[in-house]
Design an enzyme around this catalytic site. Structure first.
Site, PDB file in Angstrom:
ATOM      1  N   ASP A   1      23.661 -38.775  -1.615  1.00 31.33           N
ATOM      2  CA  ASP A   1      23.781 -37.835  -2.744  1.00 31.33           C
ATOM      3  C   ASP A   1      24.675 -36.634  -2.478  1.00 31.33           C
ATOM      4  OD1 ASP A   1      21.961 -39.487  -4.003  1.00 31.33           O
ATOM      5  OD2 ASP A   1      20.227 -38.243  -3.505  1.00 31.33           O
TER       6      ASP A   1
ATOM      7  N   TRP B   1      20.192 -38.705 -14.165  1.00 26.06           N
ATOM      8  CA  TRP B   1      19.007 -37.891 -13.854  1.00 26.06           C
ATOM      9  C   TRP B   1      17.791 -38.641 -14.387  1.00 26.06           C
ATOM     10  CZ3 TRP B   1      19.634 -33.946 -10.704  1.00 26.06           C
ATOM     11  CH2 TRP B   1      20.862 -33.298 -10.653  1.00 26.06           C
TER      12      TRP B   1
ATOM     13  N   CYS C   1      -0.756   0.093   7.835  1.00 23.44           N
ATOM     14  CA  CYS C   1      -1.175   0.549   6.503  1.00 23.44           C
ATOM     15  C   CYS C   1      -2.588   1.120   6.523  1.00 23.44           C
ATOM     16  CB  CYS C   1      -1.085  -0.599   5.501  1.00 23.44           C
ATOM     17  SG  CYS C   1       0.607  -1.056   5.088  1.00 23.44           S
TER      18      CYS C   1
ATOM     19  N   CYS D   1      -2.757  -3.896   7.241  1.00 23.97           N
ATOM     20  CA  CYS D   1      -2.415  -4.155   8.633  1.00 23.97           C
ATOM     21  C   CYS D   1      -2.875  -3.000   9.522  1.00 23.97           C
ATOM     22  CB  CYS D   1      -0.914  -4.389   8.779  1.00 23.97           C
ATOM     23  SG  CYS D   1       0.114  -2.989   8.311  1.00 23.97           S
TER      24      CYS D   1
ATOM     25  N   THR E   1      11.885 -42.996   3.276  1.00 25.05           N
ATOM     26  CA  THR E   1      11.641 -43.129   4.717  1.00 25.05           C
ATOM     27  C   THR E   1      11.098 -41.842   5.326  1.00 25.05           C
ATOM     28  OG1 THR E   1      13.368 -44.814   4.907  1.00 25.05           O
ATOM     29  CG2 THR E   1      12.706 -43.690   6.930  1.00 25.05           C
ATOM     30  N   LEU E   2      11.794 -40.721   5.106  1.00 22.84           N
ATOM     31  CA  LEU E   2      11.324 -39.454   5.674  1.00 22.84           C
ATOM     32  C   LEU E   2      10.012 -39.020   5.035  1.00 22.84           C
ATOM     33  CD1 LEU E   2      11.630 -37.035   7.504  1.00 22.84           C
ATOM     34  CD2 LEU E   2      13.168 -35.996   5.819  1.00 22.84           C
TER      35      LEU E   2
ATOM     36  N   LEU F   1      21.089 -28.548  -2.313  1.00 24.77           N
ATOM     37  CA  LEU F   1      19.734 -28.112  -1.960  1.00 24.77           C
ATOM     38  C   LEU F   1      19.596 -26.593  -1.937  1.00 24.77           C
ATOM     39  CD1 LEU F   1      18.666 -30.682   0.788  1.00 24.77           C
ATOM     40  CD2 LEU F   1      18.317 -30.779  -1.683  1.00 24.77           C
TER      41      LEU F   1
ATOM     42  N   GLU G   1       0.815  -1.207   0.000  1.00 23.97           N
ATOM     43  CA  GLU G   1       0.000   0.000   0.000  1.00 23.97           C
ATOM     44  C   GLU G   1       0.856   1.267   0.000  1.00 23.97           C
ATOM     45  OE1 GLU G   1      -2.240  -2.953   2.770  1.00 23.97           O
ATOM     46  OE2 GLU G   1      -0.209  -2.650   1.987  1.00 23.97           O
TER      47      GLU G   1
END
Length: 365
Positions: A205, A175, A89, A80, A299-300, A209, A57
């Site tokens: 690996d 890949w 705002c 807000c 697993t995760l 990330l 804004e």
């Protein structure tokens, strides 16, 4: 009932497009766009760019100047009404002499939650909300979930063959998908506050990330679930700043070595064999983490699904077959019956290069 005009829809759609420009940069704040219209002409526009800087804004009002007086404001999230790192705002809009404010959705932040609209209404400004609310909610799904349920929005990303395999039995996986799909993954990373992985992926690996080939000024945090602190001190992921290891290990020597290597440790006790994932999500939400992207193994991924912590599954599927002995997507127990199987809603399917991307949402009871 609100009766919105074609022009209302058009200007709010433009505000949403502006908000999307902050997709990679506003965390932990929401993505917000604002358009100011006077005599059916856009006289000011803006979007929230970074946490701690001016809200959408304010940028729009600066552009509009005196033309803001008597104008209509279209903003994708309720203005807000509290002092944070910037002033409210709602008060700024009142001082500018705005005549009407249309918002896409109410702010889920308990510090606002209708107070901004109420303040505008008390000042004699016409207000309405709910225009293109679904689109606005999708843009800020993580912020909404953190404010409402005190946990981040979790997206699992997988890459597999047509027969649902993620790697050969040897672990080789590079890949499965093509370059366009891998670039698309970096877009998902860039919008995320954190990337979550498991110790198995780190050991197999040695991933980075991080976000590459996408223009962004912010890298997501990296979070490793590593119950027994097996992360090597020379792991590539530790060569970057912003790596957190969630663990349940009392070995002080291991802890000290990883801290020296640059990791931040979060001790989350549950059982000797597990990090309590719901507690981890609560802690991350308290740190302002809106969206988490999980790039992990079977697993995760399965543990997150079993704990009902996954909201979205983005699956990249290559037109290849890896065979019955290759590694699967999830180590989930078989349901006791077909009636007990997990349900998902497929919300989008599209080709990314030569690969198929399927986006699904987990149904919540």
């Amino acid at each position: 009932m609100n009766a919105w005009s074609d022009a209302d829809y058009r200007y709010m759609a433009h505000a949403l497009q502006l908000a999307e420009r902050g997709l990679y940069t506003t965390a932990p704040n929401p993505r917000v766009g604002c358009v100011i219209v006077n005599n059916d002409q856009i006289v000011g526009q803006g979007w929230h760019q970074r946490a701690g800087e001016a809200h959408a804004e304010v940028f729009a009002l600066q552009a509009a100047g005196e033309q803001a007086r008597g104008a209509t404001v279209y903003v994708t999230l309720e203005p807000c009404s509290h002092f944070g790192r910037t002033p409210p705002c709602a008060d700024t809009l009142i001082r500018a002499g705005i005549a009407r404010v249309v918002v896409a959705m109410q702010d889920p932040n308990p510090q606002v939650a209708g107070n901004g609209l109420a303040r505008l209404l008390a000042a004699g400004i016409a207000t309405s909300s709910g225009l293109l609310a679904t689109q606005a909610s999708e843009l800020n799904r993580g912020f909404i979930q953190r404010m409402t349920y005190n946990r981040p929005w979790v997206t699992i990303k997988t890459a597999s063959s047509l027969d649902g395999k993620t790697a050969l039995s040897s672990g080789e996986s590079k890949w499965i998908t093509g370059a366009p799909a891998r670039l698309d993954v970096h877009k998902l990373r860039a919008r995320s506050c954190a990337i979550l992985t498991g110790i198995g992926t780190v050991l197999a690996d040695d991933p980075k990330l991080n976000v590459r080939d996408i223009a962004t000024t912010r890298q997501p945090l990296k979070i490793i679930v590593d119950t027994h602190l097996r992360t090597p001190i020379h792991a590539t992921i530790l060569q970057q700043s912003g790596t957190i290891i969630a663990h349940n290990c009392t070995d002080l020597a291991k802890q000290s070595a990883l801290i020296v290597a640059g990791a931040e440790l979060l001790h989350i006790s549950h059982t000797p064999q597990q990090v309590h994932l719901p507690s981890l999500m609560t802690l991350l939400a308290q740190r302002g983490i809106n969206e988490i992207m999980t790039e992990a193994g079977a697993t995760l991924n399965a543990a997150l699904i079993e704990a009902d912590l996954v909201d979205t599954w983005v699956m990249y599927m290559a037109s290849t077959l890896l065979g019955q002995d290759a590694r699967g997507l999830f180590n989930l127990p078989q349901p006791t019956s077909m009636a007990a199987r997990r349900q998902l809603n497929i919300t989008d399917t599209r080709l990314i290069g030569r690969d198929l991307r399927i986006t699904s949402h987990f149904t919540k009871d």
